[in-house]
Design a protein around this motif. Structure first.
Motif: not given
Ligand SMILES: Nc1ncnc2c1ncn2[C@@H]1O[C@H](COP(=O)(O)OP(=O)(O)OP(=O)(O)O)[C@@H](O)[C@H]1O
Ligand SMILES: Nc1ccn([C@H]2C[C@H](O)[C@@H](COP(=O)(O)O)O2)c(=O)n1
Length: 699
Positions: A347-348, A376-379, A417-419
């Motif tokens: 999950v992003v 993955l937490l996205v700011a 995207l690498d992560e």
């Protein structure tokens, strides 16, 4: 003077013009040989006299692949050692002899420095020393590249002792062929015209012990090899089962793009409304696919898009915004987002860094922490270095460090995207994708009654049928249980008239209808029986034809059809669906419910037929009988022959015919009719492909 490097040339072909046939003649000449698609590599290992050579050669002939006899190379190297008067047990001496030798295989013959030694290497002197010579690491190293090179371009059937374990560990099919010592001795006795069975048994055991006991690359059963004990099988039976296994393996290579797609890992992009999820999805896809508008909740439902980063493929699932205590339409969107999380591999979770973590973000973070899906937490909206500091405020969400990105400008998206790749399961981690729950797309032009039919089928209002415009612009999957059986309905966007909402919207709709059909197993093709069938129906029919799914034709509004219209309709249907004469038809009135009770049983039948597998033996029998009734035509000077037939795939069924030339389309249609006559394939398209020999074989 000795040369400094060994030259081993392996130029095998499947043609074996001058090879003395040992006991059983080859099953087919090269000209007749059917070809397996692609460079298939089959490894056949096993002990002395187990039948490797006989089986490998016949399998190669049957499948039109080169036959690679690696034992011949070790035997030729041994002959060179013996001729040089070197000690077979001395590694340095053997290596030196081999380094000074040109070993070649050509059309089934073995050449030593240009001399044909095929017969000599099979003699008792070489046989007595070959295990010793082949035990040396230096000798094995010298022969390795040639063995691998032999299959590099076109694949092959490779026999030996360490093929599946060392030489070609990635072989498509690995067989370890064995038989009891007694049986192997008996076969050898017959082969060599000897009657000293006990001596032969002793010789066989001695070679087994030497080949299996050496330190380097000993004879062994590769981990993923299929052990085939041929003690009680005749040669034909062994060859047939190896061929069958190879054909099944080739056929199992995903061909249906949908199947490959279902096997892809899913990345669900979730977050509150308007945090920039769709912009991020667009950025990841590199195209404007999601519908982005500055209005909360505009990406209403769940949509899936194939994506690729650094050569790895995955699906990005775009979801509607998550809203707490959502009601009505918004609540259903939340359901979809939660379903997307449940089905995701990763999950992003997108948070707007410029506003920080709001109460809703905290609530969803708690939910995500409880789910077992990695997050993955996205700011988002971190447009410059100065704003990087904003990420620290998001630590409190308990989902680790946030990844700063600016979806709008692309900043940080590559690192994200690498992560994503690092967190995704690899292909090896993933279970094979087998569809056990039928996926049904309800397809038809706007206002034909898709939603009514859907709701009737489910027995309650489950579809998103809000009055908001463009509600069904995105596809929504609904899992439903009907009479205790699970079904997934892929509700599709209707195909609007071309310019009504502008070209862009129309294109999205067509694409999504296509995607819905492709992501389904079965299609309910809904037509308005009361009106003349038109251009939109034709375009849908074209999509159906292309996709090759199971189809049930549903003529809706049957209560409005009078006798004249009925006659016209029959003619229109004949024209529209000439390619799908196999599709069953149900006449209904979705509004009144009339005729609906016949729909589900019909759908079940088509679902069973869609997955129907006809055993290979039966397919071959059917083809044989069909050919006996209607002989294959000649092709130039050649009599066409079908050597082998198999059902390569189910869902949808695909049959492969291994022939010695191209079969006329009319003949394939004839075989399709025969198949349909004997097996129920109602509602299901059948693909019948032929595999003529490769150009190389025709030479
Ligand atoms: N399943 C079988 N049934 C009856 N005979 C067989 C079977 N398989 C092989 N044979 C016969 O057994 C003999 C030995 O087979 P083959 O030479 O192919 O064995 P191999 O494993 O290649 O032996 P080696 O490793 O010594 O070269 C041949 O005459 C072959 O025709
Ligand atoms: N991959 C291989 C092939 C053969 N050998 C050795 C061991 C055998 O006894 C010998 C002859 O093989 P055959 O012709 O009987 O199949 O060659 C090996 O070590 N590795």
């Amino acid at each position: 003077m000795r040369g400094s490097c060994v030259r081993v040339l392996y130029q095998e072909t499947s043609a074996v013009p001058d090879v003395p046939d040992d006991v059983v003649p080859p099953t087919a000449s090269t000209a007749d040989a059917p070809a397996v698609v692609g460079a298939v590599v089959v490894a056949i290992d096993g002990p002395a006299g187990s039948g490797k050579s006989s089986v490998a050669r016949r399998v190669a002939e049957r499948l039109g692949l080169p036959h690679v006899d690696t034992g011949a190379l070790y035997r030729a190297a041994t002959l060179a050692v013996l001729r040089a008067g070197a000690d077979p047990t001395d590694e340095a001496d053997c290596a030196a002899v081999v380094a000074d030798t040109v070993l070649e295989r050509h059309a089934g013959r073995t050449l030593l420095d240009g001399e044909d030694v095929e017969d000599e290497i099979r003699g008792p002197d070489v046989t007595a020393s070959v295990s010793a010579v082949s035990a040396h690491a230096a000798v094995r190293d010298a022969l390795l590249a040639a063995q691998r090179g032999a299959v590099a371009e076109e694949g092959g059937v490779v026999e030996g002792r360490d093929i599946g374990s060392v030489v070609l560990p990635d072989a498509d099919v690995k067989v370890f062929l064995t038989a009891s010592v007694r049986e192997r001795a008996r076969r050898r006795a017959a082969q060599l015209g000897r009657d000293d069975l006990e001596d032969l048994e002793r010789e066989i055991v001695a070679r087994d012990t030497a080949d299996g006991g050496r330190e380097v690359a000993p004879m062994q059963v590769a981990e993923d090899a299929w052990v085939l004990d041929s003690s009680e099988l005749d040669l034909d039976a062994v060859v047939a089962s190896v061929v069958e296994r190879v054909v099944e393996q080739v056929a199992a290579r995903p061909r249906d793009p949908l199947r490959a797609r279902r096997a892809l890992p899913r990345v669900a992009v979730v977050g509150r409304p308007n945090v920039g999820k769709s912009t991020l999805v667009n950025r990841i896809l590199g195209a404007r696919v999601a519908i982005v508008e500055e209005k909360p909740g505009v990406t209403r439902d769940r949509t899936e898009h194939p994506a690729e980063w650094l050569g790895r493929h995955f699906l990005v699932v775009d979801t509607g915004g998550w809203e707490h205590q959502a009601e009505g339409m918004a609540a259903r969107i939340v359901d979809q987002a939660e379903a997307a999380v449940a089905a995701a591999d990763l999950v992003v979770f997108v948070v707007d860094a410029t506003v920080g973590a709001l109460e809703d973000d905290e609530r969803y973070a708690r939910l995500l922490r409880r789910s077992r899906v990695p997050v993955l937490l996205v700011a988002n909206k971190v447009d410059n270095d100065r704003q990087e500091a904003l990420v620290h405020e998001l630590y409190g969400l308990g989902l680790g460090a946030a990844h700063p990105v600016s979806a709008r400008h692309g900043r940080g998206v590559g690192d994200l995207l690498d992560e994503v790749l690092a967190a995704l399961p690899t292909a090896a981690d993933q279970a094979p994708a087998v569809s056990t729950v039928p996926r049904v797309a309800i397809v038809g032009k706007p206002n034909v009654g898709k939603s009514s039919l859907f709701n009737r089928l489910l027995g309650e209002e489950r579809s998103i049928v809000d009055s908001v415009a463009h509600t069904t612009r995105d596809a929504v999957d609904t899992m439903a249980e009907i009479d205790g059986e699970p079904w997934v309905f892929v509700d599709t966007a209707g195909m609007r008239r071309r310019y009504r909402h502008g070209e862009e919207t129309e294109l999205y709709s067509v694409d999504r209808t296509r995607a819905a059909i492709e992501s389904a197993d079965l299609v309910l093709f809904l037509l308005d029986a009361s009106e003349p069938l038109g251009e939109q129906d034709q375009r849908l029919a074209a999509l159906l034809r292309e996709a090759g799914r199971g189809v049930v034709l549903v003529c809706n509004k049957w209560d409005l059809v009078d006798e004249d219209r009925r006659l016209d309709l029959e003619k229109e249907l004949d024209r529209l669906l000439s390619f799908a004469a196999w599709a069953p038809r149900v006449n209904i009135s979705a509004a009144s419910g009339r005729g609906l009770r016949r729909l589900l049983p019909q759908l079940r039948t088509v679902w069973d037929n869609y997955r129907r597998r006809v055993p290979t033996r039966e397919v071959n029998r059917l083809v044989e009988e069909a050919v006996a009734r209607h002989p294959l035509p000649r092709q130039g000077q050649k009599n066409l022959k079908i050597r082998y037939a198999t059902q390569a795939e189910v869902a949808p069924p695909r049959f492969l015919l291994f022939a010695n030339g191209r079969l006329p389309a009319s003949y394939r249609r004839y075989l399709e009719r025969e198949l349909r006559e004997r097996h129920d394939f109602t509602g299901v398209p059948l693909t019948i492909e032929d595999r003529p020999p490769s150009p190389r074989q025709r030479r």
